[in-house]
Structures are given as structure tokens and as C-alpha cells.
Design a protein around this motif. Structure first.
Motif, PDB file in Angstrom:
ATOM      1  N   GLU A 164    -120.211  33.982   9.407  1.00  0.00           N
ATOM      2  CA  GLU A 164    -120.095  34.859   8.246  1.00  0.00           C
ATOM      3  C   GLU A 164    -120.616  34.216   6.961  1.00  0.00           C
ATOM      4  OE1 GLU A 164    -116.023  35.956   7.990  1.00  0.00           O
ATOM      5  OE2 GLU A 164    -115.967  36.947   9.952  1.00  0.00           O
ATOM      6  N   LEU A 165    -120.926  32.909   7.008  1.00  0.00           N
ATOM      7  CA  LEU A 165    -121.364  32.209   5.798  1.00  0.00           C
ATOM      8  C   LEU A 165    -122.776  32.578   5.376  1.00  0.00           C
ATOM      9  CD1 LEU A 165    -119.936  28.629   6.496  1.00  0.00           C
ATOM     10  CD2 LEU A 165    -119.087  30.298   4.842  1.00  0.00           C
ATOM     11  N   ALA A 166    -123.596  32.988   6.323  1.00  0.00           N
ATOM     12  CA  ALA A 166    -124.991  33.279   5.981  1.00  0.00           C
ATOM     13  C   ALA A 166    -125.549  34.303   6.954  1.00  0.00           C
ATOM     14  CB  ALA A 166    -125.828  31.992   6.025  1.00  0.00           C
ATOM     15  N   ASP A 167    -126.596  34.980   6.534  1.00  0.00           N
ATOM     16  CA  ASP A 167    -127.240  36.002   7.360  1.00  0.00           C
ATOM     17  C   ASP A 167    -128.255  35.331   8.276  1.00  0.00           C
ATOM     18  OD1 ASP A 167    -128.034  38.375   8.424  1.00  0.00           O
ATOM     19  OD2 ASP A 167    -129.304  38.955   6.724  1.00  0.00           O
ATOM     20  N   VAL A 168    -127.758  34.566   9.218  1.00  0.00           N
ATOM     21  CA  VAL A 168    -128.613  33.885  10.192  1.00  0.00           C
ATOM     22  C   VAL A 168    -128.030  34.131  11.574  1.00  0.00           C
ATOM     23  CG1 VAL A 168    -129.345  32.083   8.570  1.00  0.00           C
ATOM     24  CG2 VAL A 168    -127.320  31.712   9.978  1.00  0.00           C
ATOM     25  N   SER A 169    -128.810  33.844  12.593  1.00  0.00           N
ATOM     26  CA  SER A 169    -128.371  34.092  13.963  1.00  0.00           C
ATOM     27  C   SER A 169    -127.337  33.067  14.403  1.00  0.00           C
ATOM     28  CB  SER A 169    -129.574  34.030  14.910  1.00  0.00           C
ATOM     29  OG  SER A 169    -130.112  32.706  14.926  1.00  0.00           O
ATOM     30  N   GLN A 170    -126.581  33.425  15.426  1.00  0.00           N
ATOM     31  CA  GLN A 170    -125.575  32.500  15.958  1.00  0.00           C
ATOM     32  C   GLN A 170    -126.211  31.216  16.496  1.00  0.00           C
ATOM     33  OE1 GLN A 170    -122.324  34.200  18.273  1.00  0.00           O
ATOM     34  NE2 GLN A 170    -122.421  32.436  19.640  1.00  0.00           N
ATOM     35  N   PRO A 171    -127.371  31.288  17.170  1.00  0.00           N
ATOM     36  CA  PRO A 171    -128.013  30.036  17.607  1.00  0.00           C
ATOM     37  C   PRO A 171    -128.352  29.107  16.442  1.00  0.00           C
ATOM     38  CG  PRO A 171    -128.918  31.882  18.828  1.00  0.00           C
ATOM     39  CD  PRO A 171    -128.045  32.470  17.753  1.00  0.00           C
ATOM     40  N   THR A 172    -128.695  29.685  15.290  1.00  0.00           N
ATOM     41  CA  THR A 172    -128.987  28.847  14.122  1.00  0.00           C
ATOM     42  C   THR A 172    -127.722  28.132  13.658  1.00  0.00           C
ATOM     43  OG1 THR A 172    -130.774  30.315  13.419  1.00  0.00           O
ATOM     44  CG2 THR A 172    -129.841  28.838  11.752  1.00  0.00           C
ATOM     45  N   ILE A 173    -126.603  28.875  13.615  1.00  0.00           N
ATOM     46  CA  ILE A 173    -125.318  28.264  13.256  1.00  0.00           C
ATOM     47  C   ILE A 173    -124.990  27.134  14.230  1.00  0.00           C
ATOM     48  CG2 ILE A 173    -122.824  28.645  13.135  1.00  0.00           C
ATOM     49  CD1 ILE A 173    -124.202  29.827  10.774  1.00  0.00           C
ATOM     50  N   SER A 174    -125.171  27.389  15.519  1.00  0.00           N
ATOM     51  CA  SER A 174    -124.866  26.387  16.537  1.00  0.00           C
ATOM     52  C   SER A 174    -125.752  25.156  16.378  1.00  0.00           C
ATOM     53  CB  SER A 174    -125.042  26.991  17.929  1.00  0.00           C
ATOM     54  OG  SER A 174    -124.140  28.065  18.142  1.00  0.00           O
ATOM     55  N   HIS A 175    -127.013  25.368  16.016  1.00  0.00           N
ATOM     56  CA  HIS A 175    -127.923  24.233  15.809  1.00  0.00           C
ATOM     57  C   HIS A 175    -127.416  23.342  14.675  1.00  0.00           C
ATOM     58  CE1 HIS A 175    -131.455  21.843  14.871  1.00  0.00           C
ATOM     59  NE2 HIS A 175    -131.415  22.321  13.640  1.00  0.00           N
ATOM     60  N   HIS A 176    -127.039  23.941  13.544  1.00  0.00           N
ATOM     61  CA  HIS A 176    -126.559  23.149  12.409  1.00  0.00           C
ATOM     62  C   HIS A 176    -125.274  22.394  12.775  1.00  0.00           C
ATOM     63  CE1 HIS A 176    -129.505  24.394   9.514  1.00  0.00           C
ATOM     64  NE2 HIS A 176    -129.213  25.686   9.641  1.00  0.00           N
ATOM     65  N   LEU A 177    -124.398  23.047  13.503  1.00  0.00           N
ATOM     66  CA  LEU A 177    -123.166  22.388  13.920  1.00  0.00           C
ATOM     67  C   LEU A 177    -123.450  21.226  14.873  1.00  0.00           C
ATOM     68  CD1 LEU A 177    -120.953  25.545  14.446  1.00  0.00           C
ATOM     69  CD2 LEU A 177    -120.591  23.772  12.718  1.00  0.00           C
ATOM     70  N   LYS A 178    -124.448  21.402  15.732  1.00  0.00           N
ATOM     71  CA  LYS A 178    -124.837  20.333  16.654  1.00  0.00           C
ATOM     72  C   LYS A 178    -125.329  19.116  15.896  1.00  0.00           C
ATOM     73  CE  LYS A 178    -128.008  19.249  20.450  1.00  0.00           C
ATOM     74  NZ  LYS A 178    -129.143  19.745  21.280  1.00  0.00           N
ATOM     75  N   VAL A 179    -126.097  19.343  14.821  1.00  0.00           N
ATOM     76  CA  VAL A 179    -126.584  18.227  14.003  1.00  0.00           C
ATOM     77  C   VAL A 179    -125.416  17.471  13.391  1.00  0.00           C
ATOM     78  CG1 VAL A 179    -127.889  17.609  11.921  1.00  0.00           C
ATOM     79  CG2 VAL A 179    -128.802  19.316  13.512  1.00  0.00           C
ATOM     80  N   LEU A 180    -124.444  18.199  12.845  1.00  0.00           N
ATOM     81  CA  LEU A 180    -123.280  17.562  12.239  1.00  0.00           C
ATOM     82  C   LEU A 180    -122.451  16.823  13.283  1.00  0.00           C
ATOM     83  CD1 LEU A 180    -122.144  20.392   9.785  1.00  0.00           C
ATOM     84  CD2 LEU A 180    -123.242  18.229   9.180  1.00  0.00           C
TER      85      LEU A 180
END
Length: 338
Positions: free
Chosen positions: A63-79
Motif C-alpha cells: 500500500e506504500l506505493a503504486d508498484v507491483s507486488q514483485p517489486t515490493i518483494s524485490h526491495h524487501l529481498k535487498v534489505l
């Protein structure tokens, strides 16, 4: 000049490389900072840190940004790869939480560095230094006036509190023209804390965050409005900022009125304030509060309005108000009195 003198001068000018960060440590830190150098990742890290559950799932963070779920998962993977986050799969969702070993670093990043980076820097250091130099006489006069007024207190105590209050504020004050009235307000508050009768006094709550520029200011204002004198709420910061954040100042204007918002200022945390409180509520400041016998402590995981969107600021305000109502209800029936 002798050769010995020349060598000594050269040695004096040489950098102390032995104290510099090691290569491996610098590489590791740089990798972590690189992983954080993305606005969405910082927002996700902030959301996870502020979540009352201590964790958040991918569905929450989407819900933080208008991006796809895979994009969210990618950023979380980096962190996660840099050790900032831990994850756990439950059913179809993956939940993320701050790695315990990195919690102190995340707190420092979100509660100290980030708010400081968003505030305007002082533009004229020379002008500020000159103004501060001329302030000593005014501080002395203020101490004498308060000592005359508060004649039941020892003059040396009043003088010491005034000077300590000034010293505490001057470290972070941005506008020197306000320092004397702010020093007076802060000194009066500290002297009231020192002389408070805990047995018969109105219950007192102290809200503490790092900068005292957002959450704690907002919580104290809401508490004072809702309590209507039945409870006294104050706020302080372990590392106070130079000014209240604009997002929060506008909320304070709604709660206290414009004059109250304009006179709000970040205050340093003191032992006196903690000792005078019945309840101390920490809001992302870690373990900086001194532990005083007879004082009750609570820790609230609340988002930082200084870093939130307008909708996020409103949600944080509502979250704080709900917690404050619960605290006031507990104080009313004696559950939170030590």
C-alpha cells in the motif's frame, strides 16, 4: 626552525589513519547504506519498524506505493540480504521484521538521522555565534529575576537550573532570538518538576522520542487537550532537534491553536522530568531514559510524522490519540499510577 621542529609539525598535521574505519568494515557499511539508498525501501523499513505488531507482511507494504507486488518483494529481498530484515512465511504471505542485531542502527537512522536531514540547516553560522556571545548577560539577568520571583527556592539552585536549561537548548536551537523566552519556559518547567509533590499532585505523563520534534510533541498536546487539566503531559527528546517539524506544527495548531503551535519547541530530556513523571512513554528513543524507582514506563511503536505522507501523518495522529485515550483511562482508575 630546526629539523626536529619541522618533523614535529609534519607529524601534527598527519591524519590519524589508525583511527579510521577498517577497509572491511567500511565495505560492509557502504553495502548496507547502498541498500537503503532508495526512498521506497526507507519507507518500507520505517513502516515495519513502526508497526505495533513488530512486523509487516508484503500485503501491508504494497500500500506504500503504486508498484507491483514483485517489486515490493524485490526491495524487501535487498534489505534482507544486507541483514536489515528477517522474514517468515505464513501461508501465502511473508512477514518481515527488523533483525534484532540491527534494531539500534535502524532506530538511529529513522529517529535521529532522517529527521535531522529533513530540517533546514543553519545558514549563517557567524551571525549565530555573534548572537550567542551576547546572550550571557541576558541569561544572568533571567536567572536573577526568577530567583527574586521564586524566593522559596535557593538562589543558587534557580541560577543553576536557568544556566543548565540555556545550555541544553543552545546546543540545538536554530533561532537565537527566541532563546531567552524558551530558556525561561524550560527552566520554569524544570523547577516545577523539582518541587512537585508526587503524593498529592495531578498525575503527570512524560512523552519521550529522539528529536522531540514530532511524535512526543503531538502526544503531549493530544493528552493535555483530552485530559483538560486532570493530567499534565510534557514531552522531551534524547537528542532534540532545532525546531518542531512543519507537519507536526500544523497538527499542533489544530489541537492547541496557533499561539500554542508557534511556541512549541524541542526540549532535552532531563532526569528531573523523568523523576517528576508518574508515567514515561518512550516513542522510538531506545533505552535512553533513566530508570527511576516509582515511575511507570511504556514503549509505543508509533510512526514518525516527520517522515510520513499527509495521509500517513493523519493516521499517526489517530494512532497516538487512541493510545493516549487508553492511557488517560488507565490513569483515571489508578491502573497506571505507580
Amino acid at each position: 626552525m630546526t629539523d626536529t621542529a619541522l618533523i614535529t609539525d609534519a607529524e601534527a598535521c598527519a591524519p590519524s589513519t589508525s583511527r579510521a574505519m577498517g577497509r572491511d568494515a567500511a565495505t560492509a557499511v557502504a553495502g548496507t547504506l547502498k541498500s537503503l539508498a532508495d526512498p521506497l525501501r526507507l519507507r518500507m523499513l520505517s513502516a515495519i519498524a513502526a508497526d505495533p505488531r513488530g512486523e509487516a507482511c508484503v500485503c501491508d507494504l504494497a500500500e506504500l506505493a503504486d508498484v507491483s507486488q514483485p517489486t515490493i518483494s524485490h526491495h524487501l529481498k535487498v534489505l534482507k540480504e544486507t541483514g536489515m530484515l528477517l522474514s517468515e512465511r505464513r501461508g501465502t504471505w511473508v512477514y518481515y521484521r527488523i533483525a534484532p542485531a540491527r534494531r539500534a542502527a535502524v532506530t538511529a537512522l529513522l529517529d535521529a538521522f532522517a529527521p535531522a536531514a529533513t530540517l533546514d540547516a543553519i545558514t549563517d553560522d557567524a551571525e549565530r555565534a555573534e548572537a550567542l556571545q551576547a546572550m550571557d548577560g541576558r541569561v544572568t539577568r533571567l536567572a536573577e529575576e526568577l530567583a527574586d520571583e521564586l524566593s522559596d527556592l535557593h538562589r543558587d539552585l534557580v541560577t543553576a537550573i536557568v544556566r543548565e536549561s540555556y545550555a541544553g537548548l543552545v546546543r540545538s536551537a536554530k533561532l537565537t532570538r527566541h532563546l531567552i523566552p524558551l530558556t525561561e519556559r524550560f527552566a520554569r518547567q524544570r523547577l516545577a518538576d523539582l518541587t512537585r509533590d508526587r503524593e498529592t499532585g495531578v498525575p503527570q505523563v512524560l512523552f519521550v522520542c529522539v528529536a522531540n520534534a514530532g511524535r512526543s510533541q503531538l502526544a503531549a498536546a493530544i493528552a493535555n487537550r483530552l485530559a483538560d487539566g486532570r493530567v499534565i503531559a510534557r514531552s522531551a527528546g534524547s537528542t532534540p532537534a532545532s525546531e518542531v517539524h512543519p507537519h507536526v506544527r500544523s497538527l499542533l495548531a489544530e489541537i492547541e491553536g496557533t499561539p500554542g503551535a508557534e511556541t512549541a519547541f524541542p526540549k532535552p530530556l532531563t532526569d528531573d522530568a523523568v523523576r517528576a513523571a508518574d508515567v514515561v512513554v518512550t516513542m522510538g528513543c531506545g533505552d535512553v531514559c533513566p530508570i527511576i524507582p516509582g515511575v511507570r514506563y511504556e514503549d509505543w511503536a508509533v510512526g514518525d510524522p516527520a517522515l510520513a505522507s499527509p495521509d500517513g501523518v493523519a493516521a499517526i495522529r489517530d494512532d497516538i490519540e487512541g493510545r493516549v485515550r487508553g492511557l488517560l483511562a488507565a490513569l483515571a482508575d489508578g491502573r497506571n499510577r505507580p
